[in-house]
Motif scaffolding. Structure first.
Motif, PDB file in Angstrom:
ATOM      1  N   THR A 109      36.717 -30.273  22.336  1.00 47.40           N
ATOM      2  CA  THR A 109      36.115 -29.547  23.902  1.00 47.40           C
ATOM      3  C   THR A 109      35.818 -30.621  25.163  1.00 47.40           C
ATOM      4  OG1 THR A 109      33.798 -28.663  24.616  1.00 47.40           O
ATOM      5  CG2 THR A 109      33.764 -29.868  23.007  1.00 47.40           C
ATOM      6  N   SER A 110      36.377 -29.888  26.372  1.00 53.16           N
ATOM      7  CA  SER A 110      36.002 -31.207  27.452  1.00 53.16           C
ATOM      8  C   SER A 110      34.848 -30.495  27.540  1.00 53.16           C
ATOM      9  CB  SER A 110      36.883 -30.180  28.474  1.00 53.16           C
ATOM     10  OG  SER A 110      38.111 -29.978  27.988  1.00 53.16           O
ATOM     11  N   THR A 111      33.805 -30.590  26.947  1.00 52.09           N
ATOM     12  CA  THR A 111      31.595 -30.338  27.274  1.00 52.09           C
ATOM     13  C   THR A 111      31.773 -31.781  26.547  1.00 52.09           C
ATOM     14  OG1 THR A 111      30.196 -28.974  27.650  1.00 52.09           O
ATOM     15  CG2 THR A 111      31.201 -29.171  25.555  1.00 52.09           C
ATOM     16  N   THR A 112      30.610 -31.707  27.067  1.00 54.20           N
ATOM     17  CA  THR A 112      29.326 -33.337  26.109  1.00 54.20           C
ATOM     18  C   THR A 112      28.671 -32.999  24.592  1.00 54.20           C
ATOM     19  OG1 THR A 112      27.457 -31.960  27.171  1.00 54.20           O
ATOM     20  CG2 THR A 112      28.731 -33.610  28.264  1.00 54.20           C
ATOM     21  N   TRP A 113      28.636 -34.051  23.745  1.00 57.65           N
ATOM     22  CA  TRP A 113      27.897 -34.047  22.749  1.00 57.65           C
ATOM     23  C   TRP A 113      27.077 -33.649  22.643  1.00 57.65           C
ATOM     24  CZ3 TRP A 113      30.015 -33.071  17.502  1.00 57.65           C
ATOM     25  CH2 TRP A 113      28.347 -33.473  16.615  1.00 57.65           C
ATOM     26  N   SER A 114      26.179 -33.220  23.759  1.00 55.46           N
ATOM     27  CA  SER A 114      24.938 -32.390  23.988  1.00 55.46           C
ATOM     28  C   SER A 114      24.566 -30.860  23.557  1.00 55.46           C
ATOM     29  CB  SER A 114      24.450 -33.041  25.201  1.00 55.46           C
ATOM     30  OG  SER A 114      24.682 -32.477  26.028  1.00 55.46           O
ATOM     31  N   ILE A 115      25.679 -30.542  24.733  1.00 56.07           N
ATOM     32  CA  ILE A 115      26.341 -28.939  24.476  1.00 56.07           C
ATOM     33  C   ILE A 115      27.402 -28.090  23.068  1.00 56.07           C
ATOM     34  CG2 ILE A 115      27.699 -27.630  25.614  1.00 56.07           C
ATOM     35  CD1 ILE A 115      26.936 -28.229  28.206  1.00 56.07           C
ATOM     36  N   ALA A 116      28.041 -28.911  23.078  1.00 55.78           N
ATOM     37  CA  ALA A 116      28.546 -28.950  21.471  1.00 55.78           C
ATOM     38  C   ALA A 116      27.452 -28.777  20.649  1.00 55.78           C
ATOM     39  CB  ALA A 116      30.096 -29.981  21.166  1.00 55.78           C
ATOM     40  N   ASP A 117      26.802 -29.556  20.294  1.00 54.54           N
ATOM     41  CA  ASP A 117      26.213 -30.205  19.351  1.00 54.54           C
ATOM     42  C   ASP A 117      25.311 -28.926  19.270  1.00 54.54           C
ATOM     43  OD1 ASP A 117      25.085 -31.224  16.601  1.00 54.54           O
ATOM     44  OD2 ASP A 117      23.505 -31.832  18.553  1.00 54.54           O
ATOM     45  N   ALA A 118      24.865 -28.714  20.059  1.00 54.46           N
ATOM     46  CA  ALA A 118      23.095 -27.342  20.902  1.00 54.46           C
ATOM     47  C   ALA A 118      23.624 -25.413  20.311  1.00 54.46           C
ATOM     48  CB  ALA A 118      22.992 -27.405  22.131  1.00 54.46           C
ATOM     49  N   LEU A 119      25.192 -25.003  20.577  1.00 55.45           N
ATOM     50  CA  LEU A 119      26.190 -24.017  20.287  1.00 55.45           C
ATOM     51  C   LEU A 119      26.478 -24.375  18.908  1.00 55.45           C
ATOM     52  CD1 LEU A 119      28.324 -24.161  23.273  1.00 55.45           C
ATOM     53  CD2 LEU A 119      26.661 -22.698  22.676  1.00 55.45           C
ATOM     54  N   ILE A 120      26.333 -25.792  18.397  1.00 55.59           N
ATOM     55  CA  ILE A 120      26.673 -25.559  17.042  1.00 55.59           C
ATOM     56  C   ILE A 120      25.718 -25.154  16.100  1.00 55.59           C
ATOM     57  CG2 ILE A 120      28.139 -26.539  15.242  1.00 55.59           C
ATOM     58  CD1 ILE A 120      29.697 -28.334  16.608  1.00 55.59           C
ATOM     59  N   SER A 121      24.664 -26.116  16.491  1.00 56.95           N
ATOM     60  CA  SER A 121      23.363 -25.333  15.973  1.00 56.95           C
ATOM     61  C   SER A 121      23.289 -24.452  16.133  1.00 56.95           C
ATOM     62  CB  SER A 121      22.173 -26.348  15.956  1.00 56.95           C
ATOM     63  OG  SER A 121      23.379 -27.868  16.200  1.00 56.95           O
ATOM     64  N   THR A 122      23.142 -23.602  16.839  1.00 59.51           N
ATOM     65  CA  THR A 122      22.515 -22.646  17.388  1.00 59.51           C
ATOM     66  C   THR A 122      23.480 -21.165  17.270  1.00 59.51           C
ATOM     67  OG1 THR A 122      21.608 -23.240  19.315  1.00 59.51           O
ATOM     68  CG2 THR A 122      21.847 -20.631  19.501  1.00 59.51           C
ATOM     69  N   LEU A 123      24.826 -21.595  16.377  1.00 55.46           N
ATOM     70  CA  LEU A 123      25.329 -20.341  16.395  1.00 55.46           C
ATOM     71  C   LEU A 123      26.114 -20.819  14.961  1.00 55.46           C
ATOM     72  CD1 LEU A 123      27.397 -19.981  18.945  1.00 55.46           C
ATOM     73  CD2 LEU A 123      25.436 -17.895  18.976  1.00 55.46           C
ATOM     74  N   ASP A 124      25.017 -21.443  14.354  1.00 58.85           N
ATOM     75  CA  ASP A 124      26.035 -21.511  12.847  1.00 58.85           C
ATOM     76  C   ASP A 124      26.740 -21.770  11.768  1.00 58.85           C
ATOM     77  OD1 ASP A 124      22.714 -21.434  12.199  1.00 58.85           O
ATOM     78  OD2 ASP A 124      22.773 -19.740  11.764  1.00 58.85           O
ATOM     79  N   LEU A 125      27.552 -22.646  12.557  1.00 60.88           N
ATOM     80  CA  LEU A 125      29.170 -22.882  12.522  1.00 60.88           C
ATOM     81  C   LEU A 125      28.989 -24.554  12.490  1.00 60.88           C
ATOM     82  CD1 LEU A 125      30.622 -22.013  16.450  1.00 60.88           C
ATOM     83  CD2 LEU A 125      30.636 -20.648  14.147  1.00 60.88           C
ATOM     84  N   GLN A 126      27.874 -25.436  11.809  1.00 62.96           N
ATOM     85  CA  GLN A 126      27.874 -26.181  11.189  1.00 62.96           C
ATOM     86  C   GLN A 126      29.138 -26.325   9.462  1.00 62.96           C
ATOM     87  OE1 GLN A 126      25.381 -24.783  11.575  1.00 62.96           O
ATOM     88  NE2 GLN A 126      23.815 -26.226  12.058  1.00 62.96           N
ATOM     89  N   GLY A 127      29.816 -26.392   9.811  1.00 66.51           N
ATOM     90  CA  GLY A 127      30.812 -27.057   7.825  1.00 66.51           C
ATOM     91  C   GLY A 127      31.972 -25.988   8.396  1.00 66.51           C
ATOM     92  N   VAL A 128      31.645 -25.508  10.288  1.00 61.29           N
ATOM     93  CA  VAL A 128      33.823 -24.602  10.440  1.00 61.29           C
ATOM     94  C   VAL A 128      34.747 -25.221  10.156  1.00 61.29           C
ATOM     95  CG1 VAL A 128      34.657 -23.354  11.268  1.00 61.29           C
ATOM     96  CG2 VAL A 128      31.994 -23.166  11.227  1.00 61.29           C
ATOM     97  N   PHE A 129      34.713 -26.802  11.034  1.00 62.75           N
ATOM     98  CA  PHE A 129      35.950 -27.756  11.656  1.00 62.75           C
ATOM     99  C   PHE A 129      35.911 -29.199  10.828  1.00 62.75           C
ATOM    100  CE2 PHE A 129      32.833 -25.729  15.469  1.00 62.75           C
ATOM    101  CZ  PHE A 129      34.288 -25.379  15.681  1.00 62.75           C
ATOM    102  N   GLU A 130      36.711 -29.366  10.631  1.00 56.90           N
ATOM    103  CA  GLU A 130      36.758 -30.785  10.075  1.00 56.90           C
ATOM    104  C   GLU A 130      36.591 -31.582  10.422  1.00 56.90           C
ATOM    105  OE1 GLU A 130      40.336 -30.903   7.166  1.00 56.90           O
ATOM    106  OE2 GLU A 130      39.643 -28.833   6.714  1.00 56.90           O
ATOM    107  N   SER A 131      36.652 -32.139  11.596  1.00 59.96           N
ATOM    108  CA  SER A 131      36.220 -32.845  12.984  1.00 59.96           C
ATOM    109  C   SER A 131      35.969 -32.651  13.926  1.00 59.96           C
ATOM    110  CB  SER A 131      37.399 -33.576  13.308  1.00 59.96           C
ATOM    111  OG  SER A 131      38.652 -33.212  13.749  1.00 59.96           O
ATOM    112  N   ILE A 132      35.112 -33.117  15.215  1.00 57.36           N
ATOM    113  CA  ILE A 132      34.725 -32.418  16.852  1.00 57.36           C
ATOM    114  C   ILE A 132      35.058 -33.606  17.547  1.00 57.36           C
ATOM    115  CG2 ILE A 132      32.978 -31.865  17.495  1.00 57.36           C
ATOM    116  CD1 ILE A 132      31.469 -30.557  15.100  1.00 57.36           C
ATOM    117  N   THR A 133      36.038 -32.973  18.581  1.00 55.61           N
ATOM    118  CA  THR A 133      36.242 -34.175  19.194  1.00 55.61           C
ATOM    119  C   THR A 133      35.576 -34.001  20.414  1.00 55.61           C
ATOM    120  OG1 THR A 133      38.425 -34.246  18.109  1.00 55.61           O
ATOM    121  CG2 THR A 133      38.294 -35.425  21.085  1.00 55.61           C
ATOM    122  N   THR A 134      34.536 -34.175  21.574  1.00 54.23           N
ATOM    123  CA  THR A 134      34.447 -34.042  23.360  1.00 54.23           C
ATOM    124  C   THR A 134      34.589 -34.923  24.394  1.00 54.23           C
ATOM    125  OG1 THR A 134      32.126 -35.453  23.262  1.00 54.23           O
ATOM    126  CG2 THR A 134      31.788 -33.935  21.641  1.00 54.23           C
ATOM    127  N   GLY A 135      34.363 -34.010  25.257  1.00 56.10           N
ATOM    128  CA  GLY A 135      35.448 -34.263  26.527  1.00 56.10           C
ATOM    129  C   GLY A 135      35.136 -36.519  26.375  1.00 56.10           C
TER     130      GLY A 135
END
Length: 220
Positions: A109-135
C-alpha cells in the motif's frame, strides 16, 4: 515456499475507505481557500504526500503550510474516522482460499504504516498477510513498480508468478511494469474504464475464484 504470490493494495481495493480520504482532503482544501471541491478530490493509489503538488496546481493554492503538515491533517482526519471503513465483499473468504492454495499473500500500500496498521487492527485483518509493505519503504510510489517488487521479494516469489489486485490506474500500471498479472477491482463504471489495462476486472471478491486466478498464469 509458495509457488505464487497474491499482492493486494489496501485502500479502495480490499477496504472501502476512499470516501474517508475524500472528506479529509476536501476539508483541508477548503481551509486553504479552494473552491468547488468535489467529494473525492484526490488521486487514489499514489500516496497522500504525492497528491499535494497536484492539488496545489489544480486549485491554484499558495500556502505557507508544508506538504508534511497538510498530509498530517489528512492522516489525523482518517485515523479519527477509521471505524467507518469496511472490508470489500468476499475478501476474507477469497484470501482464505488463496492461502489454502499455492499463494503467499502480501499487502502493498502507498499509504503510511500508521494508517495501514489502524485499518488492519480495526477490521481484524491481523494474520491475513504474510508480509506488509507501505509507501514509506520505497523511494518511488505507484505507478513505479518498486513497491510490488519489494513485496514479491519479501514473500520470495518471482514477479512473473505474482498477481496484483488494485483499484487505481497508478496501481495497475505499477503491477504491469513489474511484470505481474493484474486484477483490477472497480467501484463503478467510471473507475472500471480507468482500470482497462488489467488482465481481469472484478467488482467484488466473491466474483473471482482461485481457479480463475491460476488461469491468468496459464494464459500467459
Amino acid at each position: 515456499m509458495k509457488k505464487y504470490g497474491a499482492i493486494f493494495d489496501l485502500d479502495g481495493t480490499i477496504v472501502d475507505d476512499d470516501f474517508i480520504y475524500g472528506n479529509a482532503f476536501s476539508q483541508v482544501l477548503k481551509k486553504l481557500g479552494a473552491k468547488n471541491v468535489p467529494d473525492i478530490p484526490h488521486t487514489g493509489g499514489i500516496g497522500i504526500d504525492e497528491n499535494w503538488p497536484i492539488l496545489f496546481d489544480k486549485y491554484k493554492i499558495t500556502t505557507q503550510h508544508s506538504i508534511e503538515d497538510l498530509s498530517a491533517l489528512v492522516t489525523d482526519y482518517f485515523l479519527a474516522h477509521v471505524k467507518l471503513a469496511r472490508i470489500k465483499r468476499g475478501f476474507i473468504s477469497f484470501a482464505h482460499d488463496l492461502g489454502e492454495s499455492d499463494f503467499a499473500i502480501a499487502l502493498a500500500t502507498s499509504t503510511t504504516w500508521s494508517i495501514a496498521d489502524a485499518l488492519i487492527s480495526t477490521l481484524d485483518l491481523q494474520g491475513v498477510f504474510e508480509s506488509i509493505t507501505t509507501g514509506e519503504e520505497v523511494g518511488n510510489k505507484k505507478p513505479s513498480p518498486e513497491i510490488f517488487n519489494l513485496a514479491a521479494d519479501k514473500i520470495s516469489v518471482p514477479a512473473k508468478q505474482c498477481v496484483v489486485f488494485e483499484d487505481s490506474a497508478a496501481g495497475v500500471e505499477a503491477g504491469l511494469s513489474a511484470g505481474m498479472m493484474v486484477v483490477g477491482v472497480y467501484k463503478d463504471e467510471i473507475r472500471k474504464e480507468a482500470l482497462s489495462g488489467a488482465h481481469k476486472l472484478i467488482h467484488d471478491f466473491d466474483l473471482i475464484s482461485v481457479e480463475e486466478v491460476l488461469a491468468l498464469f496459464s494464459d500467459k
